[in-house]
Design a protein around this motif. Structure first.
Motif, short mmCIF file in Angstrom:
data_model
loop_
_atom_site.label_atom_id
_atom_site.label_comp_id
_atom_site.label_asym_id
_atom_site.label_seq_id
_atom_site.Cartn_x
_atom_site.Cartn_y
_atom_site.Cartn_z
N ALA A 14 29.45 -42.08 -60.35
CA ALA A 14 29.31 -41.69 -58.60
C ALA A 14 30.62 -41.11 -58.34
O ALA A 14 30.63 -40.19 -57.55
CB ALA A 14 29.22 -43.09 -57.90
N THR A 15 31.86 -41.37 -58.72
CA THR A 15 32.90 -40.74 -58.30
C THR A 15 33.30 -39.41 -58.60
O THR A 15 33.85 -38.55 -58.17
CB THR A 15 34.22 -41.58 -58.69
N VAL A 16 32.82 -39.20 -60.11
CA VAL A 16 33.01 -37.74 -60.48
C VAL A 16 32.24 -37.00 -59.59
O VAL A 16 32.39 -35.77 -59.47
CB VAL A 16 32.64 -37.73 -61.99
N HIS A 17 30.61 -37.34 -59.63
CA HIS A 17 30.05 -36.39 -58.84
C HIS A 17 30.38 -36.06 -57.55
O HIS A 17 30.37 -34.86 -57.09
CB HIS A 17 28.41 -37.14 -58.86
N ALA A 18 30.80 -37.33 -56.63
CA ALA A 18 31.17 -36.84 -55.41
C ALA A 18 32.28 -36.16 -55.23
O ALA A 18 32.74 -35.17 -54.35
CB ALA A 18 31.35 -38.43 -54.58
N HIS A 19 33.22 -36.18 -56.40
CA HIS A 19 34.63 -35.65 -56.08
C HIS A 19 34.14 -33.98 -56.30
O HIS A 19 35.11 -33.20 -56.02
CB HIS A 19 35.26 -36.02 -57.30
N MET A 20 33.11 -33.73 -56.99
CA MET A 20 32.87 -32.22 -57.15
C MET A 20 32.06 -31.37 -56.27
O MET A 20 31.65 -30.36 -56.44
CB MET A 20 32.40 -32.20 -58.67
N PHE A 21 31.53 -32.38 -55.21
CA PHE A 21 30.57 -31.69 -54.35
C PHE A 21 31.01 -30.68 -53.67
O PHE A 21 30.31 -29.71 -53.32
CB PHE A 21 29.86 -32.71 -53.46
N ARG A 22 32.35 -30.81 -53.28
CA ARG A 22 32.96 -29.49 -52.46
C ARG A 22 33.05 -28.34 -53.32
O ARG A 22 32.75 -27.43 -52.81
CB ARG A 22 34.30 -30.03 -52.26
N VAL A 23 33.61 -28.53 -54.57
CA VAL A 23 33.12 -27.46 -55.38
C VAL A 23 31.98 -26.81 -55.60
O VAL A 23 31.64 -25.70 -55.49
CB VAL A 23 34.03 -27.91 -56.85
N ALA A 24 31.12 -27.74 -55.70
CA ALA A 24 29.59 -27.49 -56.04
C ALA A 24 28.88 -26.63 -54.97
O ALA A 24 28.14 -25.59 -55.09
CB ALA A 24 28.80 -28.20 -56.63
N THR A 25 29.40 -27.04 -53.48
CA THR A 25 28.67 -26.46 -52.47
C THR A 25 29.39 -25.25 -51.89
O THR A 25 28.84 -24.58 -51.08
CB THR A 25 28.49 -27.66 -51.31
N THR A 26 30.58 -25.38 -52.07
CA THR A 26 31.49 -23.89 -51.46
C THR A 26 32.06 -22.94 -52.61
O THR A 26 32.17 -21.92 -52.27
CB THR A 26 32.53 -24.47 -50.75
N GLY A 80 24.97 -32.30 -44.80
CA GLY A 80 25.62 -31.11 -45.15
C GLY A 80 27.27 -31.58 -45.12
O GLY A 80 28.09 -30.46 -44.49
N ILE A 81 27.79 -32.59 -45.49
CA ILE A 81 29.20 -32.87 -45.59
C ILE A 81 29.94 -32.42 -46.60
O ILE A 81 31.12 -32.65 -46.80
CB ILE A 81 29.37 -34.42 -45.23
N GLY A 82 29.13 -31.92 -47.73
CA GLY A 82 30.11 -31.48 -48.94
C GLY A 82 31.04 -30.41 -48.50
O GLY A 82 32.15 -31.00 -49.12
N PRO A 83 30.82 -29.52 -47.78
CA PRO A 83 31.97 -28.73 -47.68
C PRO A 83 33.18 -29.22 -47.03
O PRO A 83 34.38 -28.84 -46.99
CB PRO A 83 31.54 -27.36 -46.86
N ALA A 84 33.13 -30.30 -46.12
CA ALA A 84 33.97 -30.89 -45.45
C ALA A 84 34.87 -31.97 -46.26
O ALA A 84 35.92 -32.58 -45.62
CB ALA A 84 33.47 -31.67 -44.22
N LEU A 85 34.30 -32.39 -47.42
CA LEU A 85 34.98 -33.60 -48.08
C LEU A 85 36.54 -32.88 -48.53
O LEU A 85 36.27 -31.94 -49.35
CB LEU A 85 34.01 -33.85 -49.47
N GLY A 86 37.31 -33.79 -48.54
CA GLY A 86 38.53 -33.57 -49.29
C GLY A 86 38.51 -34.00 -50.76
O GLY A 86 37.42 -34.83 -50.80
N ASP A 87 39.36 -34.01 -51.73
CA ASP A 87 39.22 -34.41 -52.98
C ASP A 87 39.29 -36.07 -53.00
O ASP A 87 38.41 -36.74 -53.53
CB ASP A 87 40.22 -34.07 -53.81
N ALA A 88 40.19 -36.54 -52.26
CA ALA A 88 40.15 -38.10 -52.24
C ALA A 88 39.07 -38.60 -51.39
O ALA A 88 38.45 -39.82 -51.52
CB ALA A 88 41.67 -38.32 -51.47
N GLU A 89 38.69 -38.01 -50.30
CA GLU A 89 37.49 -38.45 -49.66
C GLU A 89 36.19 -38.32 -50.43
O GLU A 89 35.34 -39.24 -50.34
CB GLU A 89 37.24 -37.41 -48.34
#
Length: 399
Positions: A43-55, A344-353
């Motif tokens: 879960a943490t790996v996936h969520a950490h990469m969502f900003r990269v994957a969506t932007t 659509g919160i992927g692009p707004a996520l920081g790495d720690a978030e």
């Protein structure tokens, strides 16, 4: 534990005998605990990469907290949890084979059972990809069951020879293709994508995604089969010394091998593309050791706990017993939170978030699994469905 490659030759038991789910009281803690903890890493790996994957913009690296989170994911999470996932699948599949063989089931019957299970896992995985998430592994494991069921009868020597051959070739092949594959996914991730187009794009990735994932999954899958023959997780007391060595050296190797990738991810080291591939291969190869080390460490924790089951351990074990359901529930959360046509919160996520979001979603699935346990459900709905499709409707006894 000695291993024989010839199944029991006696007559098979009557249909429907001994095919129920293993009672909770007879389950070993270590495999379930490992699956529950493994889902946190996933879960943490996936969520950490969502900003990269969506932007496609890379990690945010906005301050010390983001930098620390990104480095920690490279050292302890990325390509470390997945090998444990694949090894636990091999362990479980081998367990089914060993139990059915001990019952006297002939190999053709058991092979048919395992392949039927694999086919339905592919069906579930394709539906998961179409409806929810691009990174499904359920279908990948179903394909492993279909393609590699025969390895369950290999001798140890032949099994390990195949395993290390796949480790060398599969990890290198994945490292060479991963950069292009995920770069293409990032380029397609613009904010105007619709739900229908997103589904089509997810399905279109499968012809390349499946071979890539199989290439890096066979090695830990086969090691899981080898470990199941020795009951490493069910009998940690007997294998305490081995488990200690695997935990210490496996996790240490993964951390050291992840340093170059961590430095690249936090942009402290700018290297050429060939060097990026080489360091990613090192990251991947040492990640296998980390995944095995995590499983060994959890087995040692389970040994130390003994029969003590506090509420946290009980909830984590309940999550592991319902790991497919909890994995799918994670994807439901991602489908609601991440795509541009949803929240659509992927692009707004920081790495720690992103890491915090992954942990929160995992924690919600732990609560859900424990509520199922408290309500008297021995399985999650996904596990129930797979068992029903694999074994059919249970026989009804008539008095």
């Amino acid at each position: 534990m000695p291993h024989t490659t010839t199944p029991h030759s006696g007559p098979p038991p009557p249909p429907g005998a001994s095919l129920g789910a293993l009672p909770t009281s007879e389950r070993s803690l270590a495999p379930d605990l490992a699956r529950g903890v493994m889902l946190l890493i996933i879960a943490t790996v996936h969520a950490h990469m969502f900003r990269v994957a969506t932007t496609g913009d890379g990690y945010s690296l906005d301050g010390a907290l983001d930098i620390t989170a990104t480095a920690a994911m490279a050292l302890f999470g990325e390509n470390r949890g997945y090998p444990m996932f694949a090894a636990l699948f091999g362990y479980g599949l081998a367990g089914i084979y060993l139990r059915r063989t001990a019952e006297g089931r002939p190999w053709p019957w058991t092979r048919g059972l395992l392949r039927r299970r694999g086919r339905w896992m592919v069906v579930i995985g394709v539906a998961h990809t179409a409806l929810l998430f691009y990174g499904d592994v359920i279908a990948v494991y179903g394909l492993l069951a279909l393609l590699f069921a025969s390895v369950l009868r290999f001798s140890d020597r032949r099994l390990l020879a195949h395993a290390f051959a796949w480790m060398a070739a599969g990890s290198l092949g994945y490292a060479l293709t991963e950069k292009a594959f995920f770069a293409g996914m990032q380029e397609s991730g613009d904010g105007n994508v619709s739900a229908l187009l997103d589904m089509v794009m997810r399905l279109m990735t499968l012809p390349l995604f499946w071979p890539m994932m199989i290439a890096i999954s066979v090695f830990p899958f086969l090691i899981g089969v080898w470990a199941a023959r020795r009951r490493l997780l069910e009998d940690p007391q007997r294998h305490r010394a081995l488990l200690r060595r695997v935990a210490l050296w496996g996790i240490s190797t993964a951390v050291v091998g992840g340093v170059p990738q961590a430095l690249i991810n936090i942009e402290l080291w700018d290297v050429s593309v060939p060097a990026q591939v080489a360091f990613f291969w090192l990251h991947l190869a040492t990640g296998y050791a980390g995944g095995f080390g995590y499983a060994a460490l959890i087995a040692l924790v389970a040994l130390r706990l003994g029969q003590r089951r506090g509420p946290i351990v009980t909830a984590l074990a309940a999550t592991g017993q319902r790991s497919m359901t909890c994995y799918l529930l994670q994807s439901v959360a991602w489908a609601v939170l991440i795509p541009p046509y949803a929240l659509g919160i992927g692009p707004a996520l920081g790495d720690a978030e992103g890491v915090a979001l992954g942990a929160a979603v995992w924690l919600a699935t732990v609560v859900a699994a424990d509520l199922m346990r408290r309500a008297g459900f021995r399985q999650g709905p996904a596990e129930w469905f797979l068992r029903r499709m694999t074994y059919g409707r249970p026989a009804v006894s008539r008095s």
